[in-house]
Design a protein around this motif. Structure first.
Motif, PDB file in Angstrom:
ATOM      1  N   ILE A  80       0.833  -1.199   0.000  1.00  0.00           N
ATOM      2  CA  ILE A  80       0.000   0.000   0.000  1.00  0.00           C
ATOM      3  C   ILE A  80       0.871   1.254   0.000  1.00  0.00           C
ATOM      4  O   ILE A  80       0.605   2.229  -0.708  1.00  0.00           O
ATOM      5  N   LYS A  81       1.930   1.224   0.796  1.00  0.00           N
ATOM      6  CA  LYS A  81       2.830   2.379   0.888  1.00  0.00           C
ATOM      7  C   LYS A  81       3.495   2.651  -0.463  1.00  0.00           C
ATOM      8  O   LYS A  81       3.524   3.800  -0.933  1.00  0.00           O
ATOM      9  N   ASP A 124     -10.996   3.291  -4.132  1.00  0.00           N
ATOM     10  CA  ASP A 124     -10.845   2.941  -5.550  1.00  0.00           C
ATOM     11  C   ASP A 124      -9.616   2.066  -5.757  1.00  0.00           C
ATOM     12  O   ASP A 124      -9.652   1.085  -6.501  1.00  0.00           O
ATOM     13  N   PHE A 125      -8.498   2.401  -5.082  1.00  0.00           N
ATOM     14  CA  PHE A 125      -7.270   1.612  -5.177  1.00  0.00           C
ATOM     15  C   PHE A 125      -7.490   0.196  -4.652  1.00  0.00           C
ATOM     16  O   PHE A 125      -7.079  -0.794  -5.279  1.00  0.00           O
ATOM     17  N   ALA A 126      -8.155   0.078  -3.503  1.00  0.00           N
ATOM     18  CA  ALA A 126      -8.367  -1.237  -2.889  1.00  0.00           C
ATOM     19  C   ALA A 126      -9.235  -2.125  -3.773  1.00  0.00           C
ATOM     20  O   ALA A 126      -8.932  -3.307  -3.972  1.00  0.00           O
ATOM     21  N   GLN A 283       2.541   9.395 -11.094  1.00  0.00           N
ATOM     22  CA  GLN A 283       2.200   8.087 -10.534  1.00  0.00           C
ATOM     23  C   GLN A 283       0.712   8.020 -10.204  1.00  0.00           C
ATOM     24  O   GLN A 283       0.067   6.991 -10.381  1.00  0.00           O
ATOM     25  N   LYS A 284       0.158   9.149  -9.757  1.00  0.00           N
ATOM     26  CA  LYS A 284      -1.271   9.186  -9.449  1.00  0.00           C
ATOM     27  C   LYS A 284      -2.094   8.981 -10.719  1.00  0.00           C
ATOM     28  O   LYS A 284      -3.129   8.294 -10.702  1.00  0.00           O
ATOM     29  N   ASP A 285      -1.647   9.577 -11.831  1.00  0.00           N
ATOM     30  CA  ASP A 285      -2.338   9.366 -13.104  1.00  0.00           C
ATOM     31  C   ASP A 285      -2.296   7.894 -13.494  1.00  0.00           C
ATOM     32  O   ASP A 285      -3.262   7.354 -14.037  1.00  0.00           O
ATOM     33  N   ILE A 290      -5.012   2.620 -14.312  1.00  0.00           N
ATOM     34  CA  ILE A 290      -5.169   1.193 -14.007  1.00  0.00           C
ATOM     35  C   ILE A 290      -6.544   0.930 -13.418  1.00  0.00           C
ATOM     36  O   ILE A 290      -7.207  -0.061 -13.752  1.00  0.00           O
ATOM     37  N   SER A 291      -6.983   1.815 -12.520  1.00  0.00           N
ATOM     38  CA  SER A 291      -8.291   1.651 -11.903  1.00  0.00           C
ATOM     39  C   SER A 291      -9.404   1.674 -12.940  1.00  0.00           C
ATOM     40  O   SER A 291     -10.344   0.870 -12.891  1.00  0.00           O
ATOM     41  N   GLU A 292      -9.302   2.599 -13.907  1.00  0.00           N
ATOM     42  CA  GLU A 292     -10.320   2.687 -14.958  1.00  0.00           C
ATOM     43  C   GLU A 292     -10.332   1.439 -15.826  1.00  0.00           C
ATOM     44  O   GLU A 292     -11.388   0.967 -16.245  1.00  0.00           O
ATOM     45  N   GLN A 293      -9.138   0.879 -16.073  1.00  0.00           N
ATOM     46  CA  GLN A 293      -9.055  -0.336 -16.888  1.00  0.00           C
ATOM     47  C   GLN A 293      -9.659  -1.538 -16.165  1.00  0.00           C
ATOM     48  O   GLN A 293     -10.183  -2.455 -16.795  1.00  0.00           O
TER      49      GLN A 293
END
Length: 344
Positions: A80-81, A124-126, A283-285, A290-293
């Motif tokens: 996570i970090k 969203d990341f999780a 990196q945030k982009d 990845i989340s959208e994919q």
């Protein structure tokens, strides 16, 4: 910690056991009781009310002290970090060596994320990044499956305990331990300050009686009193009039305001980037892409056998006796004014 546990229970049900570290937030008396890996004072041994995990029917397992390398949760924290935290503008590192040089500039420019933004992006990341990655175990039956697929496959043949929001409100109340009712009522210690609770109609009738005081950590406007057998007795309102004069907006309005501010900030950032023609891919982009994919891949399944957990008491209205004349507590404003009084 309890807010995170409640969120997990709300989504995945009440677990059979919890794997805890030895931090103070996990070993508090009203959470771990005498099971914690810390000394318990002689006056409290055998004199601890029913804990939160006992009410939820959860078994506690504590990590071995000074054995961080063997902790599975530490590996998850590292992922996570490295994947999520380092992508945030407000990331300050685990120590001074890891602290980004641009952090001061981000703070000065007010570009660090709000709490509302972090809650949204981490969820969203999780869901769409971490839980849809391949399962890394050697078990053949789970080969080629994602983490959420393994959850769905393993939970299908078992039972799951769930509870309503009202029941969780009762089961997850913090407790201030046993105390005797005094002339000015009962108290809790909230961020280092004593707050007293009183009912003008009945408090005087119970002076000297021993009760357990339970309260909602996010809304300490009232407390619930229980006897030695953990049976509900009464609800009393805050009687600290010196503190009450500082109480303002409700916590719901504060949360709504925070969400609104976060939404405005997000829109402004997006528009500024559009006007600048900014082509830098951060990196945030990358996380967002990845989340959208992966959108739609995260899907929680539950077994057919759902066991509803009930409290031994009926949930009641938030208003207690005399509450119609009381003020609504704003915990954040309360803390600010407490700090202000300390600095005088």
């Amino acid at each position: 910690m309890l807010d995170a546990l409640r969120f997990a229970i709300h989504r995945f049900g009440i677990p059979k056991r919890l794997y805890f570290d030895n931090g103070r937030e996990f070993t508090a008396l009203d959470i771990a009781g005498e099971r914690r890996n810390r000394k318990v004072s002689k006056d409290k041994k055998g004199n601890i009310p029913v804990t939160i995990v006992e009410k939820l029917g959860i078994e506690l397992v504590f990590a071995k002290v000074r054995n961080a390398q063997a902790k599975v949760v530490e590996r998850i924290h590292r992922i996570i970090k490295e994947q999520y935290c380092t992508a945030q503008y407000g990331y300050c590192g685990g120590n001074i060596v890891e602290r980004p040089e641009i952090l001061k500039q981000n703070i000065k420019n007010c570009t660090i994320e709000t709490e509302a933004e972090l809650r949204e992006t981490f969820a969203d990341f999780a869901d769409n990044i971490y839980n849809v990655q391949p399962y890394g175990s050697n078990e053949l039956k789970y080969k080629g499956m994602t983490l959420i697929d393994v959850w769905n496959a393993s939970i299908a043949e078992t039972s799951l305990r769930k509870a309503s929001d009202e029941t969780l409100d009762l089961l997850m109340l913090r407790n201030a331990g046993f105390q005797k009712v005094k002339r000015n009522g009962v108290f809790i210690t909230y961020h280092g300050e004593k707050i007293w609770y009183y009912d003008k109609n009945i408090t005087w009738q119970h002076i000297g009686e021993e009760v357990c005081v339970r309260y909602d950590r996010n809304d300490p406007s009232t407390v619930r009193l229980y006897d030695r057998e953990d049976r509900y007795l009464y609800s009393w309102d805050c009687a600290d009039w010196l503190t009450l004069e500082y109480f303002g907006e409700s916590k719901g309005k504060l949360a709504e305001l925070g969400r609104g501010q976060a939404d405005v900030i997000r829109q402004v950032k997006a528009r500024a980037k559009e006007l600048r023609g900014d082509s830098n891919f951060t990196q945030k982009d990358g996380l967002r892409y990845i989340s959208e994919q992966n959108a739609g891949k995260f899907n929680i399944q539950f077994p057919k056998n759902i066991i509803m957990v009930m409290a031994n008491e009926e949930p009641e209205e938030r208003m207690a006796v005399g509450a119609e004349n009381s003020c609504i507590i704003d915990p954040q404003r309360m803390l600010r004014n407490i700090e202000s009084r300390r600095n005088k």
